[in-house]
Design an enzyme around this catalytic site. Structure first.
Site, PDB file in Angstrom:
ATOM      1  N   GLU A 495     -14.350 -34.888  49.344  1.00 58.00           N
ATOM      2  CA  GLU A 495     -14.351 -35.667  50.599  1.00 58.00           C
ATOM      3  C   GLU A 495     -15.625 -36.498  50.613  1.00 58.00           C
ATOM      4  O   GLU A 495     -15.698 -37.584  50.236  1.00 58.00           O
ATOM      5  CB  GLU A 495     -14.001 -35.076  51.914  1.00 58.00           C
ATOM      6  CG  GLU A 495     -13.454 -35.873  53.160  1.00 58.00           C
ATOM      7  CD  GLU A 495     -12.698 -35.074  54.153  1.00 58.00           C
ATOM      8  OE1 GLU A 495     -12.796 -35.757  55.172  1.00 58.00           O
ATOM      9  OE2 GLU A 495     -12.599 -34.041  54.006  1.00 58.00           O
ATOM     10  N   GLU A 777     -17.517 -26.450  59.980  1.00 56.98           N
ATOM     11  CA  GLU A 777     -16.722 -27.605  60.389  1.00 56.98           C
ATOM     12  C   GLU A 777     -15.833 -27.041  61.725  1.00 56.98           C
ATOM     13  O   GLU A 777     -15.430 -27.599  62.696  1.00 56.98           O
ATOM     14  CB  GLU A 777     -15.694 -27.962  59.161  1.00 56.98           C
ATOM     15  CG  GLU A 777     -14.771 -29.033  59.697  1.00 56.98           C
ATOM     16  CD  GLU A 777     -13.965 -29.735  58.808  1.00 56.98           C
ATOM     17  OE1 GLU A 777     -13.475 -30.638  58.744  1.00 56.98           O
ATOM     18  OE2 GLU A 777     -14.014 -28.942  57.498  1.00 56.98           O
TER      19      GLU A 777
END
Length: 895
Positions: A495, A777
Site C-alpha cells: 500500500e 494500525e
C-alpha cells in the site's frame, strides 16, 4: 516574580533570567537545512535565536557575501531591529539561479558597536529558478521495454573531458523514476530514492549536488543507475497499478563546471549527444514493495569510470517531459541514518539446497535495508532475503499481512565476494530470513540501515513510567518509518500511500516531534494539484486509481486534512505564508462539502463511493473484515470534523485578510454546529451515539461551548463510559486523538490517565506490553496468544493511533502553544500519583521551550525554559497563573 495561589501555597520563581554571554545561538534559513544546495526561492527568509534577552534599542547587523558562477564576489549588509528575528524577509535584491551566499549576523548597539560575537557562517545556494535554466533532457533506454513491471533496469553513462581541475562543479539531477548517480566510480551524495514521489503529472524535483572534489582535469565519467520507483513501478494494493505516470524512465543530468579562470563547461543529458549511452544493468527487476533482484554476473566493472569500453551500448532516447514542471525541492531527501545491529541470529531451518536459513532479529521495526556480505558463493548461487514486521506464533515470518508486498530481495553471485544492498526498494521490518549463504552468518556480515526523509528533531518527552517512554519511542519510530518522501500510512505492505486521514489526525504530533514544514508543505502542493484534477481531496495523495476507486470522492476526516494540516503548520511556525500557499486548497474543500450538507447543516449525504464515509475507522468493536462498522454514527463524525474545518478556515481567512470569506466560513460553522447539536444530542445531555468518540469530538472541537450545561454533561458521560469500559479505549482513528484532551478539558484527568495507563486490549500500552516497537494500525493487530488479527488489513507500523503523544506533550509533560509560532505557550502538566517526574521540550522558532517536573514530600518542583522572544504562562489547577519571560525558571508549590 511570585504569585499567591491560596493562603497556604506560594509559587516562587527562583531564577527568572538565563545567564551567559549575549550572542546568536542558532542561525538558519527558512525551513531548509544548513548548507542547503538548490533552495527553491530567490528571497529566502532567515531566522536566528538569542542566548538571552537583547538590550533595548539594539540591532542586528546582517552581512552577506554573494557570488554567481563566473562572477566576482560582492558583499552587502543591512541593520535590522534586534527584536525581529523570526522569518526575517530577505533584505537584498533577489537571488539569481546558482547564486551562492555566505551570511553572518551580529548583535550591535544603536550606534553599531558590537555587542556579541559574529555568528557562525550560514551557507546556502540557489537552485535553477527559470525554465530556461534546465538545458538537459530526460534520457533513457532506446529499446522497446516489456509491459510487465518485472523488467531489467538500465544504466546510463557518458564521458567528458575537462580543461582543468574545477573550482566549482554542480550536478543538477532528477529522473522519471529513481536515479543514483556516480562520478568517476564514486556515488554522488548520500541520498536515496531520488527524486522522491511527487505528482509527476504536475511536477518533478531536481536536486543539486556538489561534485567539485570528485572531478579531475582530463577524462571523467558520469554514470546513472535508473529504477522504476513510484513513476512506473507498481503502486497500491489488490494488484496495484503499474506504469501510472509513464512506461519509460529516464535521467535528467546537468553538470556545470567552473574553472579558476572563470570559464565554464556544461554537460547535459541529451539524445542528440552520441556520448550518452545506455545498457541493461545488473538489477533484473526492482519494486518498491516487492523487493529487488540483482544478478552480479551482469555487472560491468568500471562502467562509471573514464575509458570504459561502451562500444556495444546503445544511444539514449529522449523521454519527453515539460521542463516547466521541473522544480527545486521544498522538502528534504530520503537518506540513510543510524545502523541496527542484529539482536539475535538463529538457525531457522534448511532450504532445498541444504543450506541454512537464518532468522535475524534487528530489534526495531522500521523502514530499513540490509547490506549483506555475499561471501563464499560460487557463480550463479543465490542468496534470498525475506523481511517481515513480526513473527507468527510458530516463529515463522508473518508475511500474510504484506499481501503482494512480499519484501523479498534476491542476489545472484558472480563468484566474487561483495557487499550488497538493494538500491530502489525499501522495506519495513524487524525480522528477516537469509538463505543461500554457504557459511555461518555473523553480525559482522551485515549492516541494517534506517531510512527516512531528513528532518530535524524538534520534540522530546520523558517520564518516570518506562511503558510510557516506550510508547513515545514507538510513536517516533512510526513517524520516521512513514515519512519517506511523502507521509505514508505504512512502510511494509503493498500500500504505502499518502493517506490524507492519517496525517490529518497525526499532524500536531508530527509537527511537535520534527520540523515538518518543508516535508508537509511539499506534500500539500500535491494535495492541491489533485484537488484541482479530481474536484475533491482524494483519500490519498498522490492519487492513483485503484480497483473501485477510479475517481475519489469527498470523505470526512481524510479530506479535512486540506484545512487541518496547513493550520497545524501555521501554529507551529507562525508563518502566514503557509496558510497563503494552501488557501485555495482550504476554500476548495469548504465550498465543496458545503454542497453536501442537508438543510440543517448536517453532512449526511453519502458520497458515491464503495465504502461511503469511513467514520471512526477501525473502532475496536468493528469486525476484522469490516473496519467501517464503528459504534459512532458516520454522519456525526463527518459533521463534527467539518464544523472544525469551518472554524479553522474562518481563522485562516481572517489572518490572511479575507474578511468576506472569514464571515462566510464563520456563519457556516455556526450553521453546521447548530445542526450537529440538534441532530446528535439529546435533552438529557447524552448523544445519539453514546460513545467515547461522539463525546470526545463534541468537546474537543468546541461544538458544545455555546451549551455549557450540555458540555458538562457530555464530559461527565465520557468519563462514565471510560469507567464502565474498565479503562479500555473505545475509539478508532477519528476519536482517538481527542478522547484524552476531551477528558482533561472537562476536569476528568483521572479517567484520562486510566485510559492512558491501561495495559488491557484495546489500549496503547497493550501494544507495548506485547513487545511493539512501533504503533499498530489496529488495537489488536496481535492477539494475546501471539496470533495476528485475521483481517486482510493489519499493519504493525501505522502512526495514526500514535496521536496520543500530543497529550503526552501537552498534559503529561505540560507544554502547549497558545499563540502561533510558540510566541506564547502554556505550561500545564497534569500531575498524577502514578508518575513522580516527567518532562518535554520543543524547538520553537525562538529556541527551545522546555518543562520538567518532579514530586516529593507533597510538593511540585517545576523547571521551565522560555526562549528569548517568547513568553509562557504556568497554569496549574488550584493555583493562580504565573507569567514567565525569557530564561530558565524554577518553581516550587504545594500539591
Amino acid at each position: 516574580m511570585s504569585a499567591v495561589a491560596s493562603t497556604d501555597t506560594q509559587v516562587q520563581v527562583i531564577k527568572p533570567m538565563s545567564t551567559g554571554d549575549l550572542g546568536i545561538t542558532r542561525f538558519t534559513i527558512e525551513h531548509f537545512p544548513g548548507d542547503a544546495l538548490g533552495i527553491p526561492t530567490a528571497t529566502p527568509r532567515m531566522n536566528w535565536t538569542y542566548s538571552r534577552p537583547v538590550p533595548d534599542g539594539s540591532q542586528i547587523h546582517v552581512n552577506i557575501t554573494r557570488r554567481v558562477p563566473g562572477g566576482r564576489s560582492r558583499t552587502q549588509e543591512t541593520y535590522l531591529p534586534a527584536d525581529s528575528n523570526v522569518l526575517v524577509p530577505w533584505q537584498f535584491e533577489p537571488l539569481m539561479s546558482r547564486e551562492e551566499v555566505f551570511a553572518t549576523v551580529q548583535i550591535v548597539s544603536a550606534a553599531h558597536h558590537p555587542l556579541s560575537a559574529v555568528s557562525e557562517v550560514l551557507h546556502f545556494e540557489a537552485g535553477l529558478f527559470e525554465e530556461f535554466d534546465h538545458i538537459a533532457d530526460f534520457v533513457g533506454p532506446s529499446w522497446p521495454e516489456c509491459e510487465t513491471d518485472h523488467r531489467r533496469l538500465p544504466l546510463v553513462r557518458t564521458e567528458v573531458e575537462l580543461d582543468g581541475k574545477p573550482v566549482r562543479a554542480r550536478l543538477y539531477l532528477s529522473a522519471l523514476g529513481l536515479v543514483e548517480a556516480e562520478v568517476n566510480g564514486r556515488k554522488v551524495g548520500n541520498d536515496a530514492l531520488i527524486p522522491g514521489w511527487t505528482d509527476y503529472n504536475n511536477r518533478v524535483e531536481c536536486w543539486t549536488y556538489d561534485v567539485t572534489e570528485t572531478l579531475e582535469a582530463g577524462a571523467n565519467a558520469l554514470g546513472f543507475w535508473l529504477g522504476d520507483g513510484w513513476y512506473r513501478g507498481r503502486l497500491g494494493f489488490d494488484g496495484g497499478y503499474a506504469n501510472f505516470y509513464g512506461d519509460r524512465i529516464g535521467v535528467f543530468a546537468q553538470l556545470e563546471v567552473e574553472y579558476a579562470d572563470g570559464h565554464e563547461t556544461r554537460v547535459c543529458s541529451n539524445a542528440w549527444d552520441r556520448k550518452w549511452k545506455v545498457a541493461p544493468g545488473p538489477i533484473i527487476c526492482s519494486d518498491m514493495c516487492e523487493g529487488e533482484r540483482y544478478d552480479a554476473r551482469e555487472e560491468m566493472e568500471g562502467w562509471s569510470m573514464p575509458g570504459f569500453d561502451d562500444s556495444d551500448w546503445k544511444p539514449v532516447a529522449e523521454v519527453p517531459y515539460d521542463p516547466a514542471r521541473i522544480e527545486n525541492p521544498v522538502t528534504s531527501p530520503v537518506r540513510g541514518h543510524e545502523l541496527h545491529a542484529p539482536k539475535s541470529i538463529t538457525k531457522y531451518g534448511v532450504n532445498d539446497d541444504g543450506k541454512t536459513v537464518w532468522l535475524v532479529d534487528f530489534g526495531q521495526n522500521c523502514s530499513q535495508r540490509i547490506r549483506l556480505h555475499m561471501r563464499g558463493l560460487r557463480s550463479g548461487e543465490r542468496v534470498t532475503l525475506h523481511h517481515a514486521e513480526v513473527l507468527e506464533p510458530d516463529g515463522s515470518l508473518a508475511t500474510r499481512t504484506l499481501r503482494r508486498g512480499q519484501q523479498c530481495d534476491v542476489y545472484v553471485s558472480n563468484g566474487v565476494d561483495a557487499w550488497w544492498e538493494p538500491r530502489f526498494a525499501m522495506h519495513g521490518f524487524r525480522y528477516a530470513t537469509i538463505e543461500g549463504l554457504p557459511d555461518e552468518l555473523t553480525a559482522d556480515d551485515m549492516e541494517c540501515r534506517v531510512y527516512h526523509s531528513v528532518m530535524e528533531r524538534a520534540g522530546e518527552f520523558f517520564c518516570s513510567n518506562e511503558l510510557l517512554n516506550k510508547l513515545h519511542s514507538n510513536v517516533v519510530w512510526s513517524m520516521r518509518s512513514n515519512f519517506v518522501s511523502i507521509p505514508t500510512d505504512c512502510p511494509q505492505r503493498d500500500e504505502r500511500l499518502g493517506w490524507t486521514g492519517d496525517i490529518c489526525l497525526f499532524a500536531p504530533t508530527a509537527a511537535y516531534l520534527y520540523d515538518t514544514q518543508g516535508f508537509l508543505g511539499s506534500w500539500l502542493r500535491d494535495v492541491r494539484n489533485e484537488q484541482i484534477k479530481w474536484g475533491t481531496v482524494p483519500f490519498y495523495v498522490p492519487f492513483v486509481p485503484l480497483g473501485g476507486w477510479a475517481h475519489p470522492k469527498a470523505i470526512s476526516t481524510w479530506g479535512d486534512s486540506a484545512v487541518n494540516v496547513p493550520w497545524v503548520l501555521y501554529m507551529d511556525s507562525g508563518d502566514p505564508q503557509v496558510l497563503a500557499d494552501s488557501y485555495d486548497l482550504v476554500c476548495g474543500w469548504i465550498d465543496e462539502v458545503s454542497g453536501y450538507l442537508s438543510e440543517d447543516g448536517v453532512w449526511d449525504r453519502r458520497p458515491d463511493y464503495i465504502l461511503g464515509q469511513l467514520g471512526d475507522w477501525l473502532d475496536p468493536t468493528a469486525p476484522p473484515d469490516d473496519p467501517t462498522q464503528a459504534m459512532t454514527e458516520k454522519e456525526l463524525v463527518a459533521t463534527a470534523f467539518f464544523a472544525r474545518s469551518c472554524a479553522q478556515a474562518a481563522r485562516i481567512a481572517q489572518i490572511l485578510g479575507h474578511a468576506d470569506d472569514a464571515e462566510r466560513f464563520a456563519a457556516l460553522r455556526d450553521h453546521v454546529t447548530a445542526g450537529y447539536i440538534a441532530r446528535f444530542t439529546n435533552l438529557d445531555g447524552t448523544m445519539t451515539s453514546d460513545t467515547q468518540c461522539a463525546y470526545a469530538l463534541s468537546i474537543a472541537f468546541g461544538l458544545l461551548d455555546g451549551e455549557p450545561v450540555r458540555r458538562i454533561k457530555a464530559g461527565n458521560r465520557l468519563a462514565e463510559l471510560v469507567r464502565e469500559s474498565g479503562g479500555k479505549v473505545s475509539t478508532g482513528f477519528a476519536g482517538t486523538p481527542f478522547v484524552l484532551p476531551a477528558l482533561s478539558a472537562t476536569g476528568h484527568d483521572q479517567e484520562a490517565y486510566d485510559l492512558l495507563l491501561s495495559t488491557q486490549c484495546p489500549s496503547w500500552l497493550y501494544q507495548v506490553k506485547m513487545g511493539a516497537t512501533t504503533m499498530w494500525e489496529r488495537w489488536d493487530s496481535m492477539r494475546e496468544d501471539g496470533s495476528l488479527n485475521p483481517g486482510g488489513m493489519t499493519s504493525f507500523n501505522h502512526y495514526a493511533l500514535g496521536s496520543v503523544a500530543e497529550w503526552l506533550h501537552s498534559h503529561v509533560g505540560g507544554l502547549e502553544a497558545i499563540e502561533p509560532g510558540w510566541k506564547r505557550f502554556r505550561v500545564s502538566p497534569r500531575v498524577y500519583a502514578a508518575l513522580d517526574h516527567a518532562g518535554t521540550s520543543h524547538i520553537t522558532p525562538y529556541g527551545k521551550a522546555a518543562v520538567s517536573w518532579m514530586t516529593a514530600a507533597g510538593k511540585l518542583d517545576l523547571e521551565v525554559t522560555v526562549p528569548v522572544g517568547a513568553s509562557a504562562v504556568v497554569d496549574l489547577p488550584d493555583h493562580e497563573p504565573v507569567e514567565l519571560g525569557a530564561g530558565t525558571h524554577h518553581l516550587t508549590m504545594a500539591l
